[in-house]
Enzyme design. Sequence first.
Site, PDB file in Angstrom:
ATOM      1  CB  THR A 108      -3.442   7.839  20.816  1.00 10.75           C
ATOM      2  OG1 THR A 108      -4.522   8.653  21.693  1.00 10.75           O
ATOM      3  CG2 THR A 108      -2.210   8.261  21.027  1.00 10.75           C
ATOM      4  CG  HIS A 109      -7.666   5.947  21.276  1.00 12.13           C
ATOM      5  ND1 HIS A 109      -8.461   4.662  21.764  1.00 12.13           N
ATOM      6  CD2 HIS A 109      -6.881   6.536  22.110  1.00 12.13           C
ATOM      7  CE1 HIS A 109      -7.779   4.355  22.961  1.00 12.13           C
ATOM      8  NE2 HIS A 109      -6.812   5.480  23.252  1.00 12.13           N
ATOM      9  CB  SER A 137       5.705 -29.018  -9.924  1.00 11.54           C
ATOM     10  OG  SER A 137       6.905 -29.815 -10.264  1.00 11.54           O
ATOM     11  CD  GLU A 172      -8.297   2.719  -2.534  1.00 12.09           C
ATOM     12  OE1 GLU A 172      -9.132   2.096  -2.519  1.00 12.09           O
ATOM     13  OE2 GLU A 172      -7.875   3.674  -3.380  1.00 12.09           O
ATOM     14  CG  ASN A 215     -10.419   7.188  -6.563  1.00 11.85           C
ATOM     15  OD1 ASN A 215     -10.877   7.931  -5.474  1.00 11.85           O
ATOM     16  ND2 ASN A 215     -11.113   6.437  -7.531  1.00 11.85           N
ATOM     17  CB  SER A 264     -14.172   7.999 -10.590  1.00  9.49           C
ATOM     18  OG  SER A 264     -15.277   7.291 -10.864  1.00  9.49           O
ATOM     19  CE  LYS A 296     -14.062   8.746  -5.833  1.00 10.89           C
ATOM     20  NZ  LYS A 296     -14.132   8.550  -4.588  1.00 10.89           N
TER      21      LYS A 296
END
Length: 479
Positions: A176-177, A44, A311, A306, A298, A304
């Site tokens: 909401t939603h 270990s 993420e 990003n 990108s 782009k």
Amino acid sequence: MSDASPTAPDAPGPDPAAPAGGQAMWGGRFQARPDALMQAINVSIGFDRRLAGEDLAGSRAHAAMLRKQGVITSEDEAAIQGGLDQVAAELASGAFPFREEFEDIHMNVEARLRELIGPAAGRLHTARSRNDQVALDFRLWVREACDRTGTQIQALMRALLARAEPHAATLMPGFTHLQPAQPVTFGHHLMAYLEMFGRDAGRFADARRRMNESPLGAAALAGSPFPIDRQATASALGFDAPMANSLDAVSARDFALEALAAGSICAIHLSRLAEEIVIWMTPQFGFVRLTDAFTTGSSIMPQKRNPDAAELVRAKAGRLLGAFTQLAVVMKGLPLAYSKDMQEDKLPVFEAFDALELSLAAMAGMVGDLEPDVERMAAAAGAGFSTATDLADWLVRQLGMAFRDAHHVTGAAVRRAEALGCDLAGLPLAELQALEPRVTADVYGVLTPQASAASRMSYGGTAPEQVRAQVARWKEILR
Ligand code: ARG
């Protein structure tokens, strides 16, 4: 890792640091060396080397206590402490030899100590087992991780607070939603996350309080016949008390599970904020901009920008939840006391905290970096008939209508506005009066998003005044 194939030659030749017989430290009763596969599955050191600092701290406290209790001589203790100093220096400089043949960090340190100071090293393990040693080291590591994480959460909270304060009155749609619901302020929205992270910090603090008892001195499982002072080692290592049951001390890992549970919930909160940043960053929303510092381009699409960091924070929650599940499954159904299964406790915890600490840092960076598009948010705040509830509330308060009836009239007003291609504030008075004759021009006072947000003065509501009160409260707490 060494070659683990069954045809590999036997484990490395006799090592000078091993006790007589050329065996591992525990090899007194063994006549042959372990199979290469035995070593491969047993080793270990590749991951528990991260416990080196904790292992040294535990050994120092243990040796000092043994000397004070008259179990070892002052000379032996001095030799041991001096040797541990050298080990610490080697660890700091990177010169310490981590060797697989010594299996784990505990035996690596002891073997090195023996090479450095000779036979006195053999007295350090008196009244101690690797079982209480690893329980101690791991507990110290998790305690420290909880403290680090708590500090990081506070930094993130300060970053949120710094963004929320100037935007206490900046309008945005509340959802909401994920459908436009009622106008809120950007500051209010950010302060919601501050509350969540405040609870996360509280969970880490609670977990730390509960875990702050020392397992050292439980020895293998039953305690020790030597006159050890567990209170002394506990306080030397910053614990509130020694753990009261030796079996529990060597086999409890709920402290790590609790830390992972707190970490998982925190990671879930981070993932929600990350997701909002991803959504807000889309050209369709266009609520916030992140600079070049926290975005990437990108390789094929030149236009782009990003939100990769957001993420990845969103995704790393999986690591935390995975680690919790992994350790829970290792511990489930284990009989008392120590079982080697528990060696598998460390890697998920190390990896989980690495992921969490990186996520917290990246999120604090993004929060500091993001710039809201105030005009776009304000425009969106008024879209989607977001002040319909305000119209219904006005009918209730001014005309004494039942809320259900007011809801119905308002629904008809929304339908009419939709047909005319305007918002509620743009509906001519005659149109409203056609639906409810008692409506007066006063109603327009509540139909703007500003008025809507400002009216929500209930405690914890989105009125800028309320948001500022919460900002002030948190400023005081985080000072
Ligand atoms: N490397 C072991 C672990 O991480 C240390 C304890 C080993 N104890 C034992 N009885 N073999 O759990």
